[in-house]
Design a protein around this motif. Structure first.
Motif, PDB file in Angstrom:
ATOM      1  N   SER A 193       0.863  -1.258   0.076  1.00 48.10           N
ATOM      2  CA  SER A 193       0.192   0.043  -0.029  1.00 48.10           C
ATOM      3  C   SER A 193       0.741   1.268  -0.016  1.00 48.10           C
ATOM      4  CB  SER A 193      -0.814   0.115   1.337  1.00 48.10           C
ATOM      5  OG  SER A 193      -1.895   1.180   1.490  1.00 48.10           O
ATOM      6  N   CYS A 194       0.259   2.273  -0.323  1.00 45.46           N
ATOM      7  CA  CYS A 194       0.926   3.647  -0.414  1.00 45.46           C
ATOM      8  C   CYS A 194      -0.055   4.679  -0.535  1.00 45.46           C
ATOM      9  CB  CYS A 194       2.031   3.713  -1.637  1.00 45.46           C
ATOM     10  SG  CYS A 194       1.457   3.791  -3.119  1.00 45.46           S
ATOM     11  N   ASP A 195       0.429   5.684   0.128  1.00 40.83           N
ATOM     12  CA  ASP A 195      -0.418   7.135  -0.008  1.00 40.83           C
ATOM     13  C   ASP A 195       0.126   7.913  -1.260  1.00 40.83           C
ATOM     14  OD1 ASP A 195      -2.241   6.467   1.984  1.00 40.83           O
ATOM     15  OD2 ASP A 195      -1.211   7.740   3.232  1.00 40.83           O
ATOM     16  N   GLY A 246      -0.917  10.525   8.130  1.00 45.11           N
ATOM     17  CA  GLY A 246      -1.557  10.378   6.715  1.00 45.11           C
ATOM     18  C   GLY A 246      -2.890  11.208   6.665  1.00 45.11           C
ATOM     19  N   ALA A 297      -3.396  12.599   3.248  1.00 43.82           N
ATOM     20  CA  ALA A 297      -3.364  11.848   1.884  1.00 43.82           C
ATOM     21  C   ALA A 297      -4.251  12.461   1.161  1.00 43.82           C
ATOM     22  CB  ALA A 297      -3.352  10.507   2.525  1.00 43.82           C
ATOM     23  N   THR A 325      -5.279   6.546  -1.026  1.00 44.40           N
ATOM     24  CA  THR A 325      -4.529   5.339  -0.527  1.00 44.40           C
ATOM     25  C   THR A 325      -5.012   4.334  -1.617  1.00 44.40           C
ATOM     26  OG1 THR A 325      -4.924   6.353   1.641  1.00 44.40           O
ATOM     27  CG2 THR A 325      -4.672   3.905   1.429  1.00 44.40           C
ATOM     28  N   ASN A 346      -4.309   0.325  -1.990  1.00 43.45           N
ATOM     29  CA  ASN A 346      -4.273  -0.764  -1.326  1.00 43.45           C
ATOM     30  C   ASN A 346      -4.293  -1.703  -2.327  1.00 43.45           C
ATOM     31  OD1 ASN A 346      -4.255  -2.477   0.810  1.00 43.45           O
ATOM     32  ND2 ASN A 346      -6.049  -2.318   1.382  1.00 43.45           N
ATOM     33  N   VAL A 355       2.096   5.842   3.956  1.00 46.55           N
ATOM     34  CA  VAL A 355       1.591   4.368   4.229  1.00 46.55           C
ATOM     35  C   VAL A 355       0.501   4.431   5.565  1.00 46.55           C
ATOM     36  CG1 VAL A 355       3.338   2.960   4.922  1.00 46.55           C
ATOM     37  CG2 VAL A 355       1.435   2.031   3.729  1.00 46.55           C
ATOM     38  N   TYR A 356      -0.522   3.866   5.239  1.00 47.78           N
ATOM     39  CA  TYR A 356      -1.349   3.582   6.402  1.00 47.78           C
ATOM     40  C   TYR A 356      -0.877   2.371   7.253  1.00 47.78           C
ATOM     41  CZ  TYR A 356      -5.900   2.294   8.741  1.00 47.78           C
ATOM     42  OH  TYR A 356      -6.764   1.871   9.629  1.00 47.78           O
TER      43      TYR A 356
END
Ligand SMILES: Cc1cc2nc3c(=O)[nH]c(=O)nc-3n(C[C@H](O)[C@H](O)[C@H](O)COP(=O)(O)OP(=O)(O)OC[C@H]3O[C@@H](n4cnc5c(N)ncnc54)[C@H](O)[C@@H]3O)c2cc1C
Length: 460
Positions: free
Chosen positions: A324-326, A373, A376, A379, A381, A413-414
């Protein structure tokens, strides 16, 4: 007595709940977690009936030296709720929920799942902001932050948290709120299971009613580039009432989707509008009128039905892998990368969400909770799913390649969407300042790193 691996024995009589060792019939049922790719053999499972069992289990873990894994809903992406040769402290039997409709407060024990909480709050037209799959655990989700369909209007799960009960690494019972152990209360709102085992949560409920305007609007994935560009501009000034998720996947064989598209790649925009329906319909109109969708099932429906809509896409037992990443915004480059990689999805079970963030989440001060975040934009996922081991590696490589292609635009990232990715990624998830503050808190509440089978904040 239940005998664990080697000579160690655990005294069953010390627990009101169940103690299961490898020789017990139910051991295999309860060691299993949501992600089927983990087949781990804990030394024993303590199925806690209440706080006293949690205290006894922590004390046993301490005195025996056996590492401890904590399970509530069992939905940890990297499978941290179970570990080989560990003591699995299982809170899933702790199912109490009490809603006070006058005060709009819900008290929720750690084994409660999102759908169970929704059922109780919705009896009064109330809700606690949570996640998008009903069999996820309230505990793990909340301790990481909690993002979901109503967050842009009502914030994260942690934004409605009033207090939490915890059992610390010493087996001490503590209560944390804005007024009591405020440092700990800051840390548990995003810092995960690092500071103790949460046994009960107290949430403010928000007045939601029982209906939302929600559901997927679907186009062939070959149109994803145009859809995403239109979508990006359409939601640029979206009100807080709407939250959207974009899903790329191969179309499942559902009656709502034309038969000729079954198994074909599609892109779905899934809005969830909480508020006046006419205003919602007016807001959705341009999306519906932009290039005709092949299916449109965004309708007024019970909130409970929408909360459960994605359940069939993420059943327990399948093999899953996520990265995952924002990102700050959906630029043309990011859209191009997204389209290119989404078209390479192989598995008919893979389905990945891009989350629209912002709204109420972004209006809480960044330093107010450990959750990082809040700024953000979206996101990602990116998740792979297969029925079992067959095809899993190829689909996992697809996730990794897609995620790497987005690397120039990563913005944190969350933490609840992290896999087993190492200490640097955990630090990235919190940012240096918050991580340092969390580390100081870890030194205070768990200096020996007793709770370490998790997204670990090292006391050192
Ligand atoms: C299908 C699916 C859908 C999801 N959807 C969302 C979503 O919509 N929004 C969102 O924010 N996240 C979502 N997530 C991510 C989810 O928030 C995390 O996986 C979360 O950790 C799950 O909590 P759990 O209690 O089910 O998991 P568990 O595996 O039981 O626990 C996860 C972690 O939390 C720790 N932990 C669990 N219970 C406690 C406790 N009582 N005290 C202290 N530590 C504890 C464990 O040690 C473990 O490291 C989803 C995950 C899945 C698999």
């Amino acid at each position: 007595m239940t005998t664990l691996a080697g000579e160690i024995q655990i005294d069953d009589a010390a627990f009101r709940g169940q103690v299961l060792g490898p020789a017990d019939a139910d051991y295999d049922v309860h060691r299993r977690i949501w992600n089927g790719c983990f087949d781990r053999q804990p030394a024993a499972i303590v199925r806690c009936a209440g706080v006293a069992d949690v205290i006894a289990a922590v004390k046993f873990g301490r005195s025996s030296g056996i590492p401890v894994a904590v399970r509530s809903g069992g939905h940890s992406f990297p499978g941290y709720s179970v570990a080989d040769d560990a003591l699995m402290i299982d809170l899933s039997p702790m199912k109490g929920v009490r809603v006070d409709p006058e005060k709009r407060i819900a008290r929720v024990q750690a084994g409660v799942l999102l759908g169970e909480l929704d059922r109780e709050t919705q009896a009064f037209g109330l809700a606690v902001p949570s996640g998008i799959v009903t069999h996820t655990g309230v505990a793990g989700l909340t301790l990481g932050g909690g993002i979901g369909w109503i967050m842009r209007k009502h914030g994260l799960s942690v934004d409605q948290l009033v207090s939490v009960d915890l059992v610390t690494a010493d087996g001490e019972f503590v209560h944390a709120s804005e007024h009591e152990n405020a440092d700990l209360f800051w840390g548990v709102r995003g810092g995960g299971g690092n500071f103790g085992i949460a046994t009960e949560f107290e949430f403010r409920c928000v007045p939601l009613g029982t209906q939302v305007l929600a559901g997927p609007i679907i186009w062939p994935m070959t149109q994803s580039g145009e859809v995403l560009r239109f979508y990006r501009d359409w939601i640029a000034d979206a009100p807080d009432e709407v939250m959207t998720i974009v899903i790329h996947r191969k179309a499942p064989p559902l009656p709502i989707i034309p038969e000729e598209l079954h198994g074909q790649p599609v892109v779905m925009v899934v809005p969830c509008w909480v508020g006046d329906v006419d205003a919602g319909e007016a807001f959705l109109k341009p999306l519906r009128e932009f290039g005709p969708p092949v299916a449109d099932v965004c309708v007024q429906k019970p909130y409970l039905a929408h909360q459960a809509m994605l359940d069939p896409s993420f059943p327990p037992g399948r093999w899953y892998y996520f990265k995952s990443c924002d990102v700050a915004e959906l630029t043309d480059e990011i859209i191009d990368v997204t389209v290119e990689h989404s078209l390479q999805i192989q598995s008919p079970l893979t389905s990945f969400p891009i989350w629209q963030m912002g709204g109420a989440v972004a209006r809480v001060g960044d330093g107010e909770t450990a959750f990082n975040g809040r700024g953000a934009g979206f996101t990602y996922n990116i998740g792979a799913c297969t029925a079992g081991s067959e095809g899993f590696e190829a689909e996992r490589d697809w996730v990794r390649n897609f995620w790497s292609a987005l690397e120039p635009w990563h913005q944190g990232v969350y933490v609840n969407f992290l896999g087993d990715e190492g200490a640097d990624r955990i630090r990235d998830a919190y940012g240096a300042d918050k991580y340092d503050r969390l580390q100081a808190l870890k030194r205070k509440y768990d200096p020996d790193n007793f709770f370490r089978i998790n997204q670990n904040i090292s006391p050192a």
